[in-house]
Design an enzyme around this catalytic site. Structure first.
Site, mmCIF file in Angstrom:
data_model
loop_
_atom_site.group_PDB
_atom_site.id
_atom_site.type_symbol
_atom_site.label_atom_id
_atom_site.label_comp_id
_atom_site.label_asym_id
_atom_site.label_seq_id
_atom_site.Cartn_x
_atom_site.Cartn_y
_atom_site.Cartn_z
ATOM 1 N N TYR A 166 31.197 33.877 62.890
ATOM 2 C CA TYR A 166 32.204 32.964 62.335
ATOM 3 C C TYR A 166 32.303 33.146 60.823
ATOM 4 O O TYR A 166 33.398 33.133 60.263
ATOM 5 C CB TYR A 166 31.853 31.508 62.663
ATOM 6 C CG TYR A 166 32.991 30.579 62.299
ATOM 7 C CD1 TYR A 166 34.014 30.322 63.218
ATOM 8 C CD2 TYR A 166 33.084 30.001 61.040
ATOM 9 C CE1 TYR A 166 35.082 29.517 62.890
ATOM 10 C CE2 TYR A 166 34.148 29.198 60.702
ATOM 11 C CZ TYR A 166 35.144 28.953 61.627
ATOM 12 O OH TYR A 166 36.206 28.166 61.296
ATOM 13 N N PHE A 208 63.540 38.665 51.532
ATOM 14 C CA PHE A 208 63.102 38.969 52.890
ATOM 15 C C PHE A 208 63.006 37.628 53.619
ATOM 16 O O PHE A 208 62.617 36.616 53.022
ATOM 17 C CB PHE A 208 61.767 39.719 52.926
ATOM 18 C CG PHE A 208 61.391 40.065 54.335
ATOM 19 C CD1 PHE A 208 62.051 41.079 55.003
ATOM 20 C CD2 PHE A 208 60.429 39.336 55.016
ATOM 21 C CE1 PHE A 208 61.749 41.361 56.339
ATOM 22 C CE2 PHE A 208 60.128 39.622 56.346
ATOM 23 C CZ PHE A 208 60.788 40.636 57.003
ATOM 24 N N THR A 209 63.317 37.629 54.918
ATOM 25 C CA THR A 209 63.467 36.380 55.679
ATOM 26 C C THR A 209 62.287 35.417 55.516
ATOM 27 O O THR A 209 62.453 34.295 55.029
ATOM 28 C CB THR A 209 63.654 36.699 57.174
ATOM 29 O OG1 THR A 209 62.612 37.586 57.575
ATOM 30 C CG2 THR A 209 64.991 37.378 57.429
ATOM 31 N N ASP A 252 55.086 42.185 47.180
ATOM 32 C CA ASP A 252 55.132 42.275 48.647
ATOM 33 C C ASP A 252 54.862 43.738 48.980
ATOM 34 O O ASP A 252 55.761 44.578 48.915
ATOM 35 C CB ASP A 252 56.496 41.816 49.176
ATOM 36 C CG ASP A 252 56.561 41.871 50.701
ATOM 37 O OD1 ASP A 252 55.732 42.578 51.316
ATOM 38 O OD2 ASP A 252 57.446 41.218 51.280
ATOM 39 N N LYS A 296 52.638 46.858 59.161
ATOM 40 C CA LYS A 296 53.535 47.964 58.800
ATOM 41 C C LYS A 296 52.691 49.135 58.281
ATOM 42 O O LYS A 296 52.045 49.812 59.062
ATOM 43 C CB LYS A 296 54.544 47.506 57.752
ATOM 44 C CG LYS A 296 55.677 46.557 58.158
ATOM 45 C CD LYS A 296 55.399 45.390 58.988
ATOM 46 C CE LYS A 296 56.545 44.438 59.171
ATOM 47 N NZ LYS A 296 56.605 43.296 58.307
ATOM 48 N N ARG A 322 71.753 44.162 62.511
ATOM 49 C CA ARG A 322 71.574 43.538 61.205
ATOM 50 C C ARG A 322 72.969 43.387 60.598
ATOM 51 O O ARG A 322 73.431 44.207 59.834
ATOM 52 C CB ARG A 322 70.685 44.392 60.291
ATOM 53 C CG ARG A 322 69.197 44.156 60.504
ATOM 54 C CD ARG A 322 68.782 42.769 60.012
ATOM 55 N NE ARG A 322 67.352 42.504 60.158
ATOM 56 C CZ ARG A 322 66.845 41.422 60.738
ATOM 57 N NH1 ARG A 322 67.636 40.541 61.307
ATOM 58 N NH2 ARG A 322 65.561 41.214 60.763
ATOM 59 N N PHE A 345 70.067 35.436 66.085
ATOM 60 C CA PHE A 345 70.032 36.822 66.576
ATOM 61 C C PHE A 345 68.953 37.060 67.620
ATOM 62 O O PHE A 345 69.086 37.933 68.468
ATOM 63 C CB PHE A 345 69.880 37.818 65.412
ATOM 64 C CG PHE A 345 68.633 37.632 64.582
ATOM 65 C CD1 PHE A 345 68.611 36.698 63.562
ATOM 66 C CD2 PHE A 345 67.510 38.397 64.813
ATOM 67 C CE1 PHE A 345 67.471 36.522 62.790
ATOM 68 C CE2 PHE A 345 66.369 38.236 64.047
ATOM 69 C CZ PHE A 345 66.346 37.292 63.031
HETATM 70 C C1 LIG Z 1 57.231 42.023 58.019
HETATM 71 C C2 LIG Z 1 57.406 41.658 56.617
HETATM 72 C C3 LIG Z 1 56.881 40.462 56.097
HETATM 73 C C4 LIG Z 1 56.230 39.411 56.970
HETATM 74 O O1 LIG Z 1 55.086 39.867 57.576
HETATM 75 P P1 LIG Z 1 54.628 39.401 59.047
HETATM 76 O O2 LIG Z 1 53.362 40.184 59.239
HETATM 77 O O3 LIG Z 1 55.702 39.744 60.001
HETATM 78 O O4 LIG Z 1 54.360 37.940 58.969
HETATM 79 C C5 LIG Z 1 57.036 40.229 54.748
HETATM 80 N N1 LIG Z 1 57.694 41.085 53.950
HETATM 81 C C6 LIG Z 1 58.223 42.232 54.420
HETATM 82 C C7 LIG Z 1 58.956 43.139 53.494
HETATM 83 C C8 LIG Z 1 58.108 42.552 55.765
HETATM 84 O O5 LIG Z 1 58.672 43.677 56.223
#
Ligand SMILES: *Cc1c(COP(=O)(O)O)cnc(C)c1O
Length: 460
Positions: free
Chosen positions: A76, A128-129, A219, A262, A386, A452
């Site tokens: 843990y 970014f979303t 980011d 990613k 998109r 979407f």
């Molecule tokens: C995917 C992504 C995120 C969010 O990450 P998650 O692991 O999906 O929560 C943030 N910024 C960018 C540019 C991304 O492509």
């Protein structure tokens, strides 16, 4: 000796295990698509031949990463894998303190809560979303400061992820530096089509923000892919390694949020990294509330081990050259077959320009949604809309009409072969040949949020 023979981007790995795919018939695909309401998000993955919905969490791990999974220390507190990950983040990226999180948005949540006060302004190189949503939930307001070229699908400027420093200076003048807790900088800007930011631009941004005492938060979801474009296209970097370039990028920033799903070649995971001790202490407090103890942050020990190993692999020159090389190979093949795509080709996928592909379909009849459905029907290749469907509605109920109406062909890392790329390009080209016969769609069911994902359509 003159070297006239093209050097290919062949993969620096070979296959040890394969996952069998189901081949479908046109009749099966027609049925599956109708049942999915012509929305590729609603297809069962079983019915998909080549899945280009996203590059998130879909990479193939290496034998070393899988071996690392077996070395998970599931304590843990104080797992050995956490300390390994901490050391790798320090060595590869140069950030001092690490907080693991279950994925990127977990880190965004914690950071936004700590740094943003109600009424703050967060400038960034395109939204970014999830990032923007967390900034807004913390009471902040996002302001786009990306260069204008990023909004034009046909502009070939090599660094469309760059910040327009004039736009930033205007914001600082208007609101004052005190109301800007940080500038939010993405490498390989996702929503612009995986477009990179240049080192020169980052350096200038650092100088400007330093003058005003404003932080830069990075980011870094696709930092290695960005580094590849700097090596290829920016003066003075062709002899530097991806590792050196990645570290230099990070050195101009004060902290970072990472979706390891990613670049870092894992199926789940992320982190927050920061240089400032006080912010780290606060984050270490908050992570316990939202993710888990600060030495696991919502991850199993084995996940942290796979991430630590994946980060090392992600910054190898051979890996990234093959990764981006495959995307460029697909893009050039599509262009050669006449398919209109966003230029220049970005790092993680090909964005097909549906407005140009299906000019006879008005935006109200969902050209990109239609195109994604037709590509699936053609060959079982799953892509994503998109465009107007993703953009959603304004608060007054009117549709947003985005300038970009695109279909994203996102390439998972180390998963598909060059022959798959050929099939993908040929499918798009075959749809292009019969484009004049294609009719649009009508929305039959519209969810209230992020429509979407679950919207359903019928054929016009
Ligand atoms: C995917 C992504 C995120 C969010 O990450 P998650 O692991 O999906 O929560 C943030 N910024 C960018 C540019 C991304 O492509």
């Amino acid at each position: 000796m003159k070297d006239n023979i093209k050097r290919s981007w062949a993969e620096p790995y070979k296959m040890k295990m394969v996952e069998l795919l189901k081949m479908t018939t046109p009749a099966q695909r027609k049925k599956a698509l109708r049942e999915a309401g012509y929305n590729t998000f609603l297809l069962r993955s079983e019915d998909v031949y080549i899945d280009l919905l996203t590059d998130s969490g879909t990479s193939a791990m290496s034998d070393r990463q899988w071996a690392g999974m077996m070395m998970g220390d599931e304590a843990y507190a104080g797992s050995r894998n956490f300390y390994h990950l901490e050391e790798v983040v320090k060595n590869v990226y140069g950030y001092k303190y690490l907080i693991p999180t279950h994925q990127g948005r977990g880190a965004e949540n914690i950071l936004s809560r700590i740094l943003i006060r109600k009424g703050d302004i967060i400038p960034g190189n395109m939204y970014f979303t999830t990032t923007r949503l967390h900034q807004e939930l913390a009471g902040g307001k996002f302001e786009d400061i990306i260069i204008d070229e990023a909004h034009d699908p046909e502009n070939e400027f090599p660094f469309k992820g760059n910040v327009d420093l004039d736009k930033l200076e205007k914001l600082i003048k208007k609101y004052g530096a005190k109301r800007i807790p940080y500038v939010s900088i993405a490498t390989s800007v996702n929503m612009a089509g995986g477009q990179p930011i240049s080192m020169k631009n980052l350096e200038e941004l650092r100088a400007l923000t330093k003058k005003h005492g404003i932080r830069i938060i990075h980011d870094m979801t696709r930092v290695a892919e960005n580094a590849y474009f700097i090596k290829e296209k920016e003066k003075g970097y062709s002899n530097k390694s991806i590792k050196e370039i990645v570290k230099e990028i990070c050195s101009y920033t004060d902290g970072a949020t990472m979706s390891a799903k990613k670049d870092a070649l894992v199926n789940i995971g992320g982190f927050l990294a920061i240089n400032d001790r006080d912010t780290f202490e606060e984050a270490r407090n908050l992570v316990v509330v939202y993710e888990g103890l600060h030495t696991y942050g919502g991850l199993a020990g084995r996940d942290m081990e796979a991430m630590a190993i994946g980060i090392g692999e992600s910054v190898c020159d051979d890996h990234i050259r093959a990764r981006v090389g495959q995307v460029i190979y697909l893009g050039e093949k599509m262009t050669g077959l006449g398919v209109p795509i966003v230029m220049p080709i970005g790092g993680h996928g090909i964005f097909v320009n549906a407005k140009k592909f299906l000019p006879h379909i008005p935006q109200d009849d969902f050209p990109a949604q239609t195109l994604a459905a037709e590509v699936y029907l053609e060959s079982g290749v799953r892509t994503m809309e998109r465009g107007i469907v993703s953009a959603g509605r304004k608060s007054n109920g009117e549709n947003y009409y985005p300038r970009l109406e695109l279909v994203r062909f996102t390439i998972p890392r180390r998963v598909y072969t060059q022959a798959h790329m050929d099939v993908i390009a040929e499918s798009a080209a075959r749809v292009y040949e019969r484009r004049n016969k294609i009719k649009g769609l009508k929305m039959a069911y519209e969810p209230k949020y992020l429509r979407f994902f679950q919207a359903r359509f019928t054929k016009l």
